[in-house]
Design a protein around this motif. Structure first.
Motif, PDB file in Angstrom:
ATOM      1  N   PRO A  10      34.234  25.475  70.858  1.00  0.00           N
ATOM      2  CA  PRO A  10      33.918  24.422  69.881  1.00  0.00           C
ATOM      3  C   PRO A  10      34.060  24.894  68.440  1.00  0.00           C
ATOM      4  O   PRO A  10      34.016  26.089  68.149  1.00  0.00           O
ATOM      5  CB  PRO A  10      32.454  24.099  70.204  1.00  0.00           C
ATOM      6  CG  PRO A  10      31.910  25.384  70.749  1.00  0.00           C
ATOM      7  CD  PRO A  10      33.039  26.028  71.502  1.00  0.00           C
ATOM      8  N   VAL A  11      34.250  23.940  67.534  1.00  0.00           N
ATOM      9  CA  VAL A  11      34.184  24.191  66.095  1.00  0.00           C
ATOM     10  C   VAL A  11      33.080  23.311  65.519  1.00  0.00           C
ATOM     11  O   VAL A  11      32.687  22.309  66.115  1.00  0.00           O
ATOM     12  CB  VAL A  11      35.528  23.887  65.393  1.00  0.00           C
ATOM     13  CG1 VAL A  11      36.601  24.821  65.863  1.00  0.00           C
ATOM     14  CG2 VAL A  11      35.937  22.444  65.609  1.00  0.00           C
ATOM     15  N   ASP A  12      32.566  23.701  64.365  1.00  0.00           N
ATOM     16  CA  ASP A  12      31.477  22.961  63.736  1.00  0.00           C
ATOM     17  C   ASP A  12      31.874  22.618  62.300  1.00  0.00           C
ATOM     18  O   ASP A  12      32.136  23.529  61.510  1.00  0.00           O
ATOM     19  CB  ASP A  12      30.203  23.808  63.750  1.00  0.00           C
ATOM     20  CG  ASP A  12      28.976  23.035  63.280  1.00  0.00           C
ATOM     21  OD1 ASP A  12      29.023  21.785  63.329  1.00  0.00           O
ATOM     22  OD2 ASP A  12      28.003  23.678  62.867  1.00  0.00           O
ATOM     23  N   PRO A  13      31.942  21.327  61.951  1.00  0.00           N
ATOM     24  CA  PRO A  13      31.677  20.153  62.792  1.00  0.00           C
ATOM     25  C   PRO A  13      32.777  19.943  63.830  1.00  0.00           C
ATOM     26  O   PRO A  13      33.874  20.476  63.676  1.00  0.00           O
ATOM     27  CB  PRO A  13      31.636  19.010  61.776  1.00  0.00           C
ATOM     28  CG  PRO A  13      32.462  19.488  60.635  1.00  0.00           C
ATOM     29  CD  PRO A  13      32.249  20.963  60.558  1.00  0.00           C
ATOM     30  N   PRO A  14      32.490  19.163  64.888  1.00  0.00           N
ATOM     31  CA  PRO A  14      33.446  18.992  65.983  1.00  0.00           C
ATOM     32  C   PRO A  14      34.761  18.359  65.534  1.00  0.00           C
ATOM     33  O   PRO A  14      34.798  17.572  64.586  1.00  0.00           O
ATOM     34  CB  PRO A  14      32.698  18.072  66.960  1.00  0.00           C
ATOM     35  CG  PRO A  14      31.263  18.234  66.623  1.00  0.00           C
ATOM     36  CD  PRO A  14      31.218  18.473  65.148  1.00  0.00           C
ATOM     37  N   LEU A  15      35.832  18.719  66.251  1.00  0.00           N
ATOM     38  CA  LEU A  15      37.171  18.215  65.952  1.00  0.00           C
ATOM     39  C   LEU A  15      37.845  17.801  67.254  1.00  0.00           C
ATOM     40  O   LEU A  15      37.858  18.573  68.216  1.00  0.00           O
ATOM     41  CB  LEU A  15      37.989  19.295  65.241  1.00  0.00           C
ATOM     42  CG  LEU A  15      39.436  18.987  64.862  1.00  0.00           C
ATOM     43  CD1 LEU A  15      39.808  19.720  63.574  1.00  0.00           C
ATOM     44  CD2 LEU A  15      40.399  19.405  65.970  1.00  0.00           C
ATOM     45  N   ARG A  16      38.385  16.588  67.299  1.00  0.00           N
ATOM     46  CA  ARG A  16      39.182  16.144  68.449  1.00  0.00           C
ATOM     47  C   ARG A  16      40.651  16.384  68.110  1.00  0.00           C
ATOM     48  O   ARG A  16      41.192  15.797  67.174  1.00  0.00           O
ATOM     49  CB  ARG A  16      38.942  14.665  68.747  1.00  0.00           C
ATOM     50  CG  ARG A  16      39.789  14.142  69.922  1.00  0.00           C
ATOM     51  CD  ARG A  16      39.521  12.680  70.193  1.00  0.00           C
ATOM     52  NE  ARG A  16      38.185  12.482  70.709  1.00  0.00           N
ATOM     53  CZ  ARG A  16      37.836  12.626  71.986  1.00  0.00           C
ATOM     54  NH1 ARG A  16      38.752  12.985  72.880  1.00  0.00           N
ATOM     55  NH2 ARG A  16      36.599  12.420  72.373  1.00  0.00           N
ATOM     56  N   ILE A  17      41.303  17.258  68.876  1.00  0.00           N
ATOM     57  CA  ILE A  17      42.651  17.708  68.538  1.00  0.00           C
ATOM     58  C   ILE A  17      43.668  16.580  68.710  1.00  0.00           C
ATOM     59  O   ILE A  17      43.781  15.985  69.775  1.00  0.00           O
ATOM     60  CB  ILE A  17      43.055  18.907  69.417  1.00  0.00           C
ATOM     61  CG1 ILE A  17      42.108  20.082  69.179  1.00  0.00           C
ATOM     62  CG2 ILE A  17      44.495  19.321  69.124  1.00  0.00           C
ATOM     63  CD1 ILE A  17      42.322  21.235  70.135  1.00  0.00           C
ATOM     64  N   GLU A  27      48.505  32.539  63.722  1.00  0.00           N
ATOM     65  CA  GLU A  27      47.992  31.470  62.871  1.00  0.00           C
ATOM     66  C   GLU A  27      47.780  30.209  63.703  1.00  0.00           C
ATOM     67  O   GLU A  27      48.661  29.774  64.446  1.00  0.00           O
ATOM     68  CB  GLU A  27      48.969  31.175  61.738  1.00  0.00           C
ATOM     69  CG  GLU A  27      48.471  30.098  60.789  1.00  0.00           C
ATOM     70  CD  GLU A  27      49.450  29.803  59.670  1.00  0.00           C
ATOM     71  OE1 GLU A  27      49.115  29.010  58.781  1.00  0.00           O
ATOM     72  OE2 GLU A  27      50.561  30.375  59.704  1.00  0.00           O
ATOM     73  N   LEU A  28      46.598  29.627  63.585  1.00  0.00           N
ATOM     74  CA  LEU A  28      46.242  28.417  64.324  1.00  0.00           C
ATOM     75  C   LEU A  28      45.953  27.293  63.338  1.00  0.00           C
ATOM     76  O   LEU A  28      45.133  27.444  62.435  1.00  0.00           O
ATOM     77  CB  LEU A  28      45.008  28.667  65.192  1.00  0.00           C
ATOM     78  CG  LEU A  28      44.407  27.451  65.907  1.00  0.00           C
ATOM     79  CD1 LEU A  28      45.386  26.884  66.929  1.00  0.00           C
ATOM     80  CD2 LEU A  28      43.085  27.817  66.567  1.00  0.00           C
ATOM     81  N   THR A  29      46.651  26.173  63.518  1.00  0.00           N
ATOM     82  CA  THR A  29      46.437  24.997  62.684  1.00  0.00           C
ATOM     83  C   THR A  29      46.151  23.806  63.579  1.00  0.00           C
ATOM     84  O   THR A  29      46.949  23.492  64.471  1.00  0.00           O
ATOM     85  CB  THR A  29      47.670  24.690  61.815  1.00  0.00           C
ATOM     86  OG1 THR A  29      47.982  25.838  61.024  1.00  0.00           O
ATOM     87  CG2 THR A  29      47.405  23.513  60.894  1.00  0.00           C
ATOM     88  N   LEU A  30      45.018  23.159  63.357  1.00  0.00           N
ATOM     89  CA  LEU A  30      44.630  21.988  64.135  1.00  0.00           C
ATOM     90  C   LEU A  30      44.486  20.788  63.210  1.00  0.00           C
ATOM     91  O   LEU A  30      43.913  20.901  62.126  1.00  0.00           O
ATOM     92  CB  LEU A  30      43.297  22.222  64.857  1.00  0.00           C
ATOM     93  CG  LEU A  30      43.187  23.431  65.779  1.00  0.00           C
ATOM     94  CD1 LEU A  30      41.772  23.547  66.327  1.00  0.00           C
ATOM     95  CD2 LEU A  30      44.194  23.345  66.909  1.00  0.00           C
ATOM     96  N   THR A  31      45.009  19.655  63.650  1.00  0.00           N
ATOM     97  CA  THR A  31      44.805  18.391  62.954  1.00  0.00           C
ATOM     98  C   THR A  31      43.952  17.508  63.842  1.00  0.00           C
ATOM     99  O   THR A  31      44.261  17.333  65.027  1.00  0.00           O
ATOM    100  CB  THR A  31      46.140  17.693  62.660  1.00  0.00           C
ATOM    101  OG1 THR A  31      46.955  18.567  61.871  1.00  0.00           O
ATOM    102  CG2 THR A  31      45.919  16.396  61.902  1.00  0.00           C
ATOM    103  N   HIS A  87      33.413  13.200  66.132  1.00  0.00           N
ATOM    104  CA  HIS A  87      34.284  14.328  65.789  1.00  0.00           C
ATOM    105  C   HIS A  87      34.830  14.103  64.377  1.00  0.00           C
ATOM    106  O   HIS A  87      35.990  13.717  64.200  1.00  0.00           O
ATOM    107  CB  HIS A  87      35.431  14.452  66.791  1.00  0.00           C
ATOM    108  CG  HIS A  87      34.980  14.527  68.212  1.00  0.00           C
ATOM    109  ND1 HIS A  87      34.746  13.402  68.978  1.00  0.00           N
ATOM    110  CD2 HIS A  87      34.700  15.591  69.002  1.00  0.00           C
ATOM    111  CE1 HIS A  87      34.355  13.771  70.186  1.00  0.00           C
ATOM    112  NE2 HIS A  87      34.316  15.094  70.228  1.00  0.00           N
ATOM    113  N   PRO A  88      34.013  14.355  63.363  1.00  0.00           N
ATOM    114  CA  PRO A  88      34.410  13.993  61.992  1.00  0.00           C
ATOM    115  C   PRO A  88      35.430  14.926  61.350  1.00  0.00           C
ATOM    116  O   PRO A  88      36.070  14.553  60.373  1.00  0.00           O
ATOM    117  CB  PRO A  88      33.080  14.040  61.236  1.00  0.00           C
ATOM    118  CG  PRO A  88      32.252  15.035  62.000  1.00  0.00           C
ATOM    119  CD  PRO A  88      32.643  14.866  63.437  1.00  0.00           C
ATOM    120  N   ARG A  89      35.586  16.134  61.879  1.00  0.00           N
ATOM    121  CA  ARG A  89      36.471  17.091  61.226  1.00  0.00           C
ATOM    122  C   ARG A  89      37.929  16.671  61.382  1.00  0.00           C
ATOM    123  O   ARG A  89      38.366  16.249  62.449  1.00  0.00           O
ATOM    124  CB  ARG A  89      36.264  18.482  61.820  1.00  0.00           C
ATOM    125  CG  ARG A  89      36.963  19.584  61.045  1.00  0.00           C
ATOM    126  CD  ARG A  89      36.438  20.938  61.451  1.00  0.00           C
ATOM    127  NE  ARG A  89      36.903  21.993  60.574  1.00  0.00           N
ATOM    128  CZ  ARG A  89      36.297  23.160  60.437  1.00  0.00           C
ATOM    129  NH1 ARG A  89      35.180  23.401  61.101  1.00  0.00           N
ATOM    130  NH2 ARG A  89      36.781  24.073  59.635  1.00  0.00           N
TER     131      ARG A  89
END
Length: 205
Positions: A66-73, A122-126, A133-135
């Motif tokens: 998980p990441v904080d705040p949550p992210l839906r990939i 390198e990791l990039t998530l949108t 999941h506000p991020r």
């Protein structure tokens, strides 16, 4: 009916001498139907699922945690390689290759090689912003030690040969194959039945 097994050494010797007799599973079934299993076995050394062409029908599946705040990939890139979101909010799925039409395209195989070599990628998530999941974006570095989990999934092998499920955890773990008793207390086998290559060639080494 008792069919004498062939040893690995015997098969290797036949291969070296150019006498290894190989049949596709469909052809072996025809041979059994016309002459019986004993005759088909005597005339065959190895049964293969199909031909021996290259295939990249596999995926590298990574669990990021998980990441904080949550992210839906919605979109992800790892070392520049495009990946798909998998397993909800914390998983990535990378095709192992670029496909037969694009053999030079980078894919999961190159990512796996880099991770096993100890590189940081390198990791990039949108993200797709939702109330839960506000991020919208994440940038960071990923190494083998930072992965929550990783699997190399060979879809074709599973379809043809089946799966043996085991658990290394303590106690009983519920799985799609049934209850697994760990650590390594039992093993549950699942196959595709009569189309399984393992069941098509009885007693062949």
């Amino acid at each position: 009916m008792s069919l004498a097994p062939r040893s690995e050494a015997d098969l290797q010797q036949r291969q070296r001498s150019g006498d290894l007799r190989v049949l596709a599973a469909a052809d072996f079934r025809v041979l059994v139907a016309t002459g019986g299993l004993e005759a088909a076995y005597a005339a065959t050394d190895v049964v293969v699922a199909a031909n021996a062409e290259f295939t990249d029908q596999a995926t590298l599946q990574l669990s990021l945690g998980p990441v904080d705040p949550p992210l839906r990939i919605r979109e992800a890139r790892l070392d520049g390689v495009l990946a798909q979101g998998a397993g909800g909010t914390a998983g990535l799925c990378l095709p192992i290759g670029g496909g037969l039409g694009e053999p030079l395209r980078q894919g999961g195989a190159q990512v796996l090689d880099a991770l096993l070599a100890g590189r940081e990628l390198e990791l990039t998530l949108t993200g797709e912003a939702t109330a839960s999941h506000p991020r919208r974006e994440y940038r960071g570095r990923l190494s083998l030690e930072r992965l929550g989990g990783a699997r190399l999934l060979l879809h074709r092998a599973i379809a043809e040969n089946g799966v043996v499920a085991v658990s290394s955890a303590e106690g009983v773990v519920r799985s799609p194959y049934g209850p697994l008793l760990g650590p390594y207390g039992n093993a549950l086998y699942s196959s595709s039945g009569s189309s399984s290559i393992g069941l098509t060639m009885p007693s062949l080494a």
